[in-house]
Write a protein that holds these residues in place. Sequence first.
Motif: not given
Lengths: 501, 324
Positions: A230-233, A382-384, A387-392
């Motif tokens: 539930e990103v807040f970008t 910018k880290l936010l 994409p989460y699939r790359l971040l996690y």
Amino acid sequence: MELIDNLTLGFQTALTLQNLLYCFTGVLLGTLIGVLPGLGAVPTIAMLLPITYALTPVSALIMLAGIYYGAQYGGSTTSILVNLPGESSSIVTCLDGYQMARNGRAGAALAVCAIGSFFAGTIATMIVAGFAPPLTELAMTFGPAEYFSLMVLGLISAVVLAHGSLIKAVGMIVLGLLLGMVGMDVNSGVARFAFGITELYDGINLVPLAMGLFAFSEILANLEHGAKREVFTSKVSGFWLSRQEVREAAPAIVRGTLLGSGLGLLPGGGAVLGSFAAYTVEKKLSRTPERFGRGAIAGVAGPESANNAGAMTSFIPMLTLGIPPNAVMALMVGAMTIHNIQPGPQVMTRNPELFWGLVASMYIGNVMLLILNLPLIQIWIKLLLVPYRLLYPAILMFCAIGVYSVQNNTIDVLLTIPLGILGYVFLKLGCEPAPLMLGFILGPMMEENLRRTLLLSMGDPSIFFTRPLSAVLLVLAAALVVAVTLPAISRKRETVFVEED
Amino acid sequence: MMKKTWLLVAVAVCLALGASAAVWAQDYPTHSLKVIVPLTPGSGADIAGRIVTKYMTAGLGQPVVVENRPGAGGQIGTMAVIKSDADGYTLMVQSASHAANSAIYKSLQYDPLKDLVDVAILGMTPYVMVTNPKGPYPSLKALVDAAKAAPAKIPFASAGVGSSTHLAAEYFTQTAGIKMLHIPYKGSPEAIRDSSVGITSYYMAPINTAIGLIKDGKVKPLGVTSAKRDASLPDVPTIAEQGYPSFSIGLWFGMWAPAKVPQPIIKKLNAEVNRVLKLPEVKTQYATLGIDPVTMSPEEFAKFVRTEITTYQRIVREGNIPQQ
């Protein structure tokens, strides 16, 4: 003025090109390891110690010290952005910092951390310069009885950490205490709840516990919605604080600084204890305590100032007595001896350029950190957008590296699996991990000092009340119990009245 | 015929192995070495190890990297060394607790004598009994008299149950024929702190942790535990010269390798350590720490370790110290 002369000498030492360079290297490295979850100051300093062999002792200590307090600046970054404490002293920053990020105020949260840390660093450096010897004397009056009473006060205030149900908060504290019992009992030397696993003889490590309960559980929860969180970008705004935020943060920074400075002096204190205490105080003093845990800026400003102040003042017992109050300082003492300096009270008189040069460098380092960290905020937020699939997977990898680095031990990495699952269960049940962490940190210290006091007093518990400082702390704890339970009682009475109507 | 061939083959193999071992030792080391310290960074053994390995790098022509693997009184790091390849590239630096562990732990996962080979001693340092300078014990005699008047009532500090500081203190109470109350701490800093303000009567401090405080009068030394006075504290009498002539115990640091490391490599490492210990730079650094840079051959060190183990086992047995 002797102090002015000393500070002049200090700045002369610290402002040479070489020392400025090492100071910058130190704080830059510190910021980086602070940002990287789990990777802490102890392994980094141990790893870099050989590099300092070729340097002068002053340059070496300036750089190593920079790593430690620099890490306090960086530690908050991941707490705020991904609910992952970069350092153990940034655990409480997760509570409101992450919520601020969810509200689109990640920039403001990061900025208040940098500014609060800078203010705290500046004041604490002045404290080190002006009052190191008398403060050492004061800290020496703290015996086992006083420690125990302080821990009681700390544990009771842990209830305040939670913003949900009181019962659940108490349950989590007790669970934290139980987890803290794992490992060798100081008094008998017997290993408790270790199940024959040698790696558990020294207890569960704080870092895998924090990683598992905060970061891994958060990742598990986020993955429920597929690889999208539930990103807040869209809502990420600049890092300028609103006038309202400044008004709330400023007093919190001052209080956090004072509290952190005091607790930093105590053995085992350092930065962690101060950050928890500051959060508690802010929530208690706030006129809107219900906003804590939902993105209150005071809940970020106070603890982040406290942890930096604590990191600074924990140098005092090390520099004035050669008695290290925590693992980082123990390593600094080691670094001194490798550089042929005998740690002890005479460092101030025999190596004045070292003592004052280090103090001056701390001030310079804090200025550098502020200049370094404010522009970095734009990059961090910018880290936010990643994409989460790359971040996690990246987060998981860095966590694993960080956890391993604490003791070069694979069991610690494996421990994060059950702890992560446990954290996920807590999340589902609405139980908050912060009170558990405080129970886990304070519990062993409390037990150790309780039993030590009773051993010394031949089993007579009245010692806790006959020693004045201890008695004051216990009275404060009792007052807090009343303060916590009273609203609950009055509310119950209100409902009774409502029903009667 | 058959027998003869076998004999020849055996001889050839032996020669080849012997030759290769010799060649191996000659070339050794061809890449970097790892020294595992099974204790926390900044501890006495860690510092001594780092000083020695810093200069070994120059002599061996390869970097020597220190890695801390703390936990369970050193057992975790020790196990890691034992499990590593016996090629001389993984070594261990530990303190006297290597010997004390076999006395204090009921079941060690390893045999300190069979699973490891003793390489070299890195130095010895006595303990110094320190007390509150304003406290009621101006002398060792005053402390012993007080303990006799109130058996098992006067508290003393140690760095932990079964730690070398505990065993050294226990050895003193046995020698003096007194009983005192043991207060274990979680490490040296807190133990020395509480002893300096009189919460506990004394702490058997490793010299390097106390020397700065002694010189500034923050703690009072009652005696050193070595047979002769220590060079860094020449004014402090030994405990032996205060009426306990047989009393002598000390802390020491050593280097070990996995048991199967070939002898030529052990000899080479021992020679290198002993060369380093004679360097003037090392001597000055050791002097700040109060460490005496004694040297031993591998055989002498092995014998020394065995004597120490027997001593600690006797202290634990006679003191009825519960094993862990």
